[in-house]
Enzyme design. Structure first.
Site, PDB file in Angstrom:
ATOM      1  N   ASN A  18     -13.729   7.459  12.124  1.00  0.00           N
ATOM      2  CA  ASN A  18     -13.700   7.826  10.697  1.00  0.00           C
ATOM      3  C   ASN A  18     -15.087   8.223  10.211  1.00  0.00           C
ATOM      4  O   ASN A  18     -15.218   9.166   9.423  1.00  0.00           O
ATOM      5  CB  ASN A  18     -13.151   6.668   9.858  1.00  0.00           C
ATOM      6  N   MET A  92     -15.200  -4.815  10.287  1.00  0.00           N
ATOM      7  CA  MET A  92     -14.301  -5.938  10.541  1.00  0.00           C
ATOM      8  C   MET A  92     -14.865  -7.271  10.035  1.00  0.00           C
ATOM      9  O   MET A  92     -14.834  -8.277  10.744  1.00  0.00           O
ATOM     10  CB  MET A  92     -13.982  -6.023  12.045  1.00  0.00           C
ATOM     11  N   ASN A 109     -12.025   1.263   1.131  1.00  0.00           N
ATOM     12  CA  ASN A 109     -11.626   0.863   2.487  1.00  0.00           C
ATOM     13  C   ASN A 109     -10.449   1.729   2.919  1.00  0.00           C
ATOM     14  O   ASN A 109      -9.692   2.220   2.092  1.00  0.00           O
ATOM     15  CB  ASN A 109     -11.205  -0.611   2.507  1.00  0.00           C
ATOM     16  N   HIS A 111      -7.104   1.568   5.483  1.00  0.00           N
ATOM     17  CA  HIS A 111      -6.311   0.545   6.164  1.00  0.00           C
ATOM     18  C   HIS A 111      -5.086   1.194   6.805  1.00  0.00           C
ATOM     19  O   HIS A 111      -4.372   1.955   6.156  1.00  0.00           O
ATOM     20  CB  HIS A 111      -5.874  -0.524   5.156  1.00  0.00           C
ATOM     21  N   SER A 138      -3.532   3.952   4.237  1.00  0.00           N
ATOM     22  CA  SER A 138      -3.877   3.851   2.813  1.00  0.00           C
ATOM     23  C   SER A 138      -5.393   3.818   2.659  1.00  0.00           C
ATOM     24  O   SER A 138      -6.090   3.178   3.441  1.00  0.00           O
ATOM     25  CB  SER A 138      -3.348   2.532   2.214  1.00  0.00           C
ATOM     26  N   ASP A 147      -7.386  -6.432   1.629  1.00  0.00           N
ATOM     27  CA  ASP A 147      -6.522  -5.246   1.699  1.00  0.00           C
ATOM     28  C   ASP A 147      -5.621  -5.148   0.466  1.00  0.00           C
ATOM     29  O   ASP A 147      -4.521  -4.592   0.529  1.00  0.00           O
ATOM     30  CB  ASP A 147      -5.675  -5.246   2.980  1.00  0.00           C
ATOM     31  N   GLU A 176      -6.066   9.587   9.073  1.00  0.00           N
ATOM     32  CA  GLU A 176      -7.248   8.963   8.451  1.00  0.00           C
ATOM     33  C   GLU A 176      -8.390   9.960   8.318  1.00  0.00           C
ATOM     34  O   GLU A 176      -9.091   9.985   7.305  1.00  0.00           O
ATOM     35  CB  GLU A 176      -7.713   7.767   9.287  1.00  0.00           C
TER      36      GLU A 176
END
Ligand code: GRF
Length: 217
Positions: A18, A92, A109, A111, A138, A147, A176
């Protein structure tokens, strides 16, 4: 106050695909990645930062006696880059309430599930085990709830009978890499915000619980 409204810090723990997508889609017109922070010294994403001449910092959480102390060091590292936005991209570590409140409305963030379904880890295997027909990704604002912050955008995918956790991970990653740079651009363009009641707004309109559907192919 941030020095540069378009500056973004990306937090990672691993591969950083990402991060790579964010780097590739960053132009002088949208956002600028001014720093990368990893809690793992061996995160491949650090190499991606180096290859693209982006300064990086490693903060190994195991060297801190408490979550609060790690969060404080993390905040100092972030503030040294003076970013307007903090982008979690496979980072993480759970962030403490004080940290999240300090940057309220400025942390995103990504997810791999259609939140609010399947927060937490191992989402691909969990959707398969549950016999789901749909999965997805998301992007959301980060709040004190894991989350659980308001969803900004989602992309759903269909689950096929041949899918495994690995094939789902690949399909989700492709989505993503499209959705995250788009949402980061919205933020730095001033189109996206979150209010004190944790409601997210895009172009002045409150977003629904599932955010905007960015079903790009
Ligand atoms: C992504 O699947 C993201 O949704 C999750 O962690 C993964 C990070 O992948 N939060 P990468 O390190 O960006 O390749």
């Amino acid at each position: 106050m941030p020095n540069n409204d378009r500056s973004v810090v990306v937090l990672i723990s691993g591969n950083g695909s990402n991060l790579q997508a964010l780097i590739e889609q960053s132009t002088s017109d949208n956002y600028k990645i001014v720093g990368v922070i990893s809690n793992k010294a061996n995160a491949y994403g650090l190499k991606r930062a180096e290859q693209n001449h982006i300064p990086s910092t490693v903060l190994d959480h195991r060297e801190y006696e408490s979550r609060d102390l790690f969060d404080q060091a993390l905040a100092e590292a972030i503030d040294s880059f003076s970013p307007s936005l903090i982008v979690l991209a496979g980072f993480m570590r759970i962030l403490g309430t004080q940290f999240v409140e300090r940057y309220q409305g400025r942390i995103l963030n990504i997810h791999p599930s259609l939140l609010p379904d399947y927060p937490g880890i191992n989402t691909h295997q969990r959707v398969l085990d549950a016999g789901e027909k749909r999965h997805g990704v998301s992007v959301h604002f980060v709040t004190g709830k894991l989350d659980g912050g308001p969803v900004i955008a989602q992309v759903p995918i269909d689950i096929e009978s041949t899918d495994t956790a690995d094939t789902l991970a690949n399909k989700i990653h492709k989505k993503e890499h499209i959705i995250y740079p788009a949402v980061v651009s919205w933020f730095v363009d001033g189109r996206l915000s979150m209010d004190a009641n944790d409601i997210a707004y895009l172009d002045g309109e409150a977003l629904s619980a599932s955010g905007t559907n960015l079903a790009t192919t």
